[in-house]
Design a protein around this motif. Structure first.
Motif, short mmCIF file in Angstrom:
data_model
loop_
_atom_site.label_atom_id
_atom_site.label_comp_id
_atom_site.label_asym_id
_atom_site.label_seq_id
_atom_site.Cartn_x
_atom_site.Cartn_y
_atom_site.Cartn_z
N MET A 1 -16.09 8.24 6.24
CA MET A 1 -15.86 7.20 5.24
C MET A 1 -16.21 7.70 3.84
SD MET A 1 -14.44 4.27 5.82
CE MET A 1 -15.08 3.20 4.54
N ASP A 2 -17.14 8.65 3.75
CA ASP A 2 -17.50 9.18 2.44
C ASP A 2 -16.30 9.86 1.77
OD1 ASP A 2 -17.70 11.06 4.54
OD2 ASP A 2 -18.87 12.42 3.30
N VAL A 3 -15.51 10.57 2.57
CA VAL A 3 -14.31 11.22 2.04
C VAL A 3 -13.28 10.17 1.62
CG1 VAL A 3 -12.35 12.71 2.61
CG2 VAL A 3 -14.66 13.31 3.39
N ILE A 4 -13.07 9.19 2.49
CA ILE A 4 -12.08 8.15 2.19
C ILE A 4 -12.46 7.38 0.94
CG2 ILE A 4 -10.99 6.04 3.06
CD1 ILE A 4 -11.48 7.19 5.92
N TYR B 1 -4.00 10.46 3.47
CA TYR B 1 -5.12 10.96 4.27
C TYR B 1 -5.27 10.13 5.55
CZ TYR B 1 -9.85 12.23 5.70
OH TYR B 1 -10.94 12.65 6.43
N LEU B 2 -5.16 8.82 5.43
CA LEU B 2 -5.36 7.93 6.58
C LEU B 2 -4.28 8.15 7.64
CD1 LEU B 2 -6.35 4.64 4.72
CD2 LEU B 2 -7.86 6.10 6.09
N VAL B 3 -3.01 8.24 7.20
CA VAL B 3 -1.94 8.38 8.20
C VAL B 3 -1.87 9.79 8.77
CG1 VAL B 3 -0.59 6.55 7.09
CG2 VAL B 3 -0.13 8.94 6.49
N THR B 4 -2.49 10.74 8.10
CA THR B 4 -2.46 12.13 8.56
C THR B 4 -3.69 12.50 9.38
OG1 THR B 4 -1.21 12.75 6.59
CG2 THR B 4 -2.20 14.54 7.83
N HIS B 5 -4.87 12.01 8.96
CA HIS B 5 -6.13 12.48 9.55
C HIS B 5 -6.89 11.43 10.37
CE1 HIS B 5 -5.98 16.25 7.29
NE2 HIS B 5 -5.66 15.55 6.22
N VAL B 6 -6.60 10.16 10.17
CA VAL B 6 -7.46 9.12 10.77
C VAL B 6 -6.76 8.37 11.89
CG1 VAL B 6 -8.81 7.03 10.31
CG2 VAL B 6 -8.71 8.88 8.59
N PHE B 7 -5.52 7.95 11.67
CA PHE B 7 -4.81 7.14 12.67
C PHE B 7 -3.81 8.00 13.44
CE2 PHE B 7 -6.60 4.14 9.79
CZ PHE B 7 -6.89 3.02 10.58
N TYR C 1 0.80 -1.23 0.00
CA TYR C 1 0.00 0.00 0.00
C TYR C 1 0.83 1.28 0.00
CZ TYR C 1 -4.25 -2.67 0.57
OH TYR C 1 -5.31 -3.53 0.35
N TRP C 2 2.14 1.18 0.29
CA TRP C 2 2.97 2.39 0.19
C TRP C 2 4.04 2.25 -0.89
CZ3 TRP C 2 2.56 7.29 1.34
CH2 TRP C 2 3.69 8.10 1.23
N THR D 1 -5.01 8.22 -0.74
CA THR D 1 -5.79 7.63 0.35
C THR D 1 -4.93 7.37 1.57
OG1 THR D 1 -7.23 6.57 -1.28
CG2 THR D 1 -7.33 5.75 0.98
N VAL D 2 -3.78 6.73 1.36
CA VAL D 2 -2.91 6.39 2.49
C VAL D 2 -2.43 7.66 3.19
CG1 VAL D 2 -0.71 5.34 3.15
CG2 VAL D 2 -2.20 4.17 1.51
#
Length: 582
Positions: free
Chosen positions: A473-476, A422-428, A410-411, A419-420
């Motif tokens: 989830m809509d953004v992701i 966004y996830l590592v910056t905003h979600v996790f 994935y990286w 997507t990744v």
């Protein structure tokens, strides 16, 4: 006397530099034939092919990745022909040599260390007086069966070695395989997990000859040339001279890879590369290994992480050179929590590739010799990977391996960068936490044991995020659709998601776009697409946010809009547009 030098490469695209050096040095007295295979080739096929050559002597270049398969090959060869003489050389057998000879009676000789002169002298003795005591750096059995190991010779003068690249039989393969080249031997550093730490000092080959070799390789079709120097930039003047030469004389499509030490690279060198180097010509491999100062002290590794970060950041901002950074899990003093910090420290720089490896207790290295000090438990066979130590139990190693699995997919493979990010910056909480949680879920589902297509990767990430009940989830999903569509040259027949737009809504929007193309921007308008083109060559999806604003600023603006991907049938280029609802 018919002589073959052989090896089993990890992949077909690899070539072995060592056996070419041996062939070049043995010439003209011996016309050595080269035979290369891969570790994936059936052993019987390798044995059959080698046996048909009817050689008197076969030498094998041995490494941790091929030793197990090589031993199977030589065992079968000796059973078939007891008169055949087997010679092993390479880093895997240059240490614990007596143990290799005792354990495997089918090994007749082991050449230790630098092999060019030793191998040629061995051939001479085998052909003449058979007085092997005259050969420095070789292990053999005397007439009574006793193992004899002669003292190793002095280091070779590299400026006197012949070129290993002037073999006509290599020319047809240069464009399809990686060519390895060395301009120096040795390493100035003493990292205790690395074999290069054993040899003191750095020696250089003759510069003009190296340049002539590179000209020859490029002229004959070589596309990927990888320098195997342990620290290419240890001499700033030398590195600058070579960079200048490669920039001035490279041929289109050629890529040069280097292992560099980032914390000793001066800013003016990077500025020169950022200004002068064509994009994609150079690729850097940088060993970070750990950002834990105590761990680096234990393995005698000198590293200024602040300067390393400066180098990596400057190179990345130049947008000319891709960087591959390495980490090693399992170093002394680095527990799971410390490795998590190391990972996050390095991921913060967003390298194009982040390689997560595990400590291998290589024969001859300091960490192996002092393994008991840190209670290391490791594999008895190659690659001697660690199973645990006093601060990192096997359960934690398993968890880190789960990170490695999804990090690669994935990286490093860049299948969904937006997507990744966004996830590592905003979600996790941190990048490591994302890869760890996803990796554990991936392993629980049994996905590590099965294959996958691109669509599968998106579905599996979606499944993971759904079960976590992640917010927005809509953004992701919108970002995932964007990442998916930009990876295609042709309109995908069946995307990984169910279309959200009703047919009537799609018809209405296509009609609007054909009448007023500026709704999707100037670039879209210039394509001059009619409704037929839109139906045939585009994918239209609804978004809950302003994609263009996010891509430009990183901000999420919950203004509904659309994502339109146009797959140009003439150029096979994909154009992606986003526009807001009116």
């Amino acid at each position: 006397m018919k002589v073959i030098c052989s090896t089993l490469n990890a992949k077909y695209i690899h070539t072995n530099l060592a056996i070419r050096c041996l062939k070049a040095y043995a010439s003209p007295e011996y016309d050595v034939k080269l035979k290369e295979y891969t570790i994936k080739d059936p052993v019987m096929n390798i044995v059959s092919d080698l046996h048909q050559q009817k050689a008197d002597v076969i030498g094998f270049s041995c490494y941790i990745w091929n030793i197990e398969e090589t031993l199977k090959v030589i065992n079968m060869l000796k059973k078939i022909d007891t008169e055949l003489r087997i010679v092993l050389g390479g880093p895997e057998v240059s240490y614990d040599t007596k143990e290799w000879m005792e354990k495997y009676p089918e090994i007749d000789y082991v050449v230790m260390g630098e092999g060019e002169q030793t191998f040629k002298q061995l051939l001479t003795e085998l052909e003449t007086t058979n007085n092997l005591q005259n050969v420095h750096g070789v292990a053999y059995r005397d007439t009574a069966g006793k193992i004899v190991i002669t003292p190793q010779r002095n280091k070779l003068d590299l400026k006197e070695l012949p070129s290993p690249f002037r073999f006509s039989e290599d020319i047809p393969h240069l464009g399809k395989r990686v060519t390895y080249i060395e301009t120096s031997r040795g390493c100035p550093f003493s990292c205790q997990f690395c074999l290069s730490s054993i040899e003191v000092g750095v020696r250089y080959f003759e510069r003009d000859r190296i340049k002539e070799d590179i000209r020859y390789l490029m002229a004959n079709g070589a596309k990927t040339i990888k320098f195997v120097d342990r620290t290419f930039n240890i001499s700033r003047s030398y590195a600058m001279e070579m960079f200048r030469f490669l920039i001035d004389e490279h041929l289109p499509g050629t890529v040069f890879q280097f292992e560099i030490t980032a914390d000793i690279m001066r800013p003016e060198v990077i500025e020169f590369l950022n200004q002068e180097a064509p994009k994609g010509l150079f690729r850097f491999e940088i060993g970070v290994q750990s950002t834990n100062d105590y761990t680096n002290e234990l393995v005698m590794r000198k590293q200024n992480f602040a300067k390393l970060t400066r180098t990596v950041t400057m190179v990345k901002e130049g947008k000319k050179i891709d960087q591959h950074l390495d980490l090693i899990a399992g170093l002394p003093g680095e527990d799971y929590s410390s490795f998590r910090k190391t990972f996050n420290d390095v991921f913060e720089m967003r390298p194009e590739e982040l390689q997560l490896g595990f400590l291998k207790m290589l024969r001859g290295t300091g960490v192996r010799l002092r393994a008991a000090e840190h209670n290391y438990v490791y594999m008895d066979h190659s690659p001697y990977e660690i199973l645990s130590n006093n601060v990192l139990p096997f359960d934690d190693i398993v968890r880190i391996k789960q990170v490695e699995d999804v990090l690669e997919k994935y990286w490093n493979d860049h299948r969904m960068d937006t997507t990744v990010e966004y996830l590592v910056t905003h979600v996790f909480p941190t990048p490591f936490d994302f890869f760890q949680e996803f990796g554990s879920y991936w392993d629980e589902q049994g996905w590590s044991r099965i294959g996958h297509q691109l669509e599968d990767l998106f579905r599996r990430l979606f499944s993971f995020l759904q079960q976590k009940s992640v917010e927005d989830m809509d953004v992701i999903i919108g970002l995932m659709k964007y990442d998916y569509l930009i990876k295609h040259k042709y309109k995908p027949r069946k995307p990984w998601w169910e279309h959200t737009l009703e047919k009537s809504s799609r018809t209405k929007i296509y009609s609007l776009l054909s009448e007023s193309p500026m709704l999707a921007g100037e670039d879209f308008s210039q394509l001059k697409l009619d409704e037929k083109d839109l139906y045939k060559h585009t994918v239209l999806e609804h978004l809950s946010f302003d994609l263009t604003k996010y891509l430009n600023t990183g901000e999420i603006d919950k203004h509904p809009g659309y994502l339109l991907a146009y797959f140009d049938p003439s150029s096979q280029n994909t154009h992606v547009f986003s526009f807001l609802e009116r």
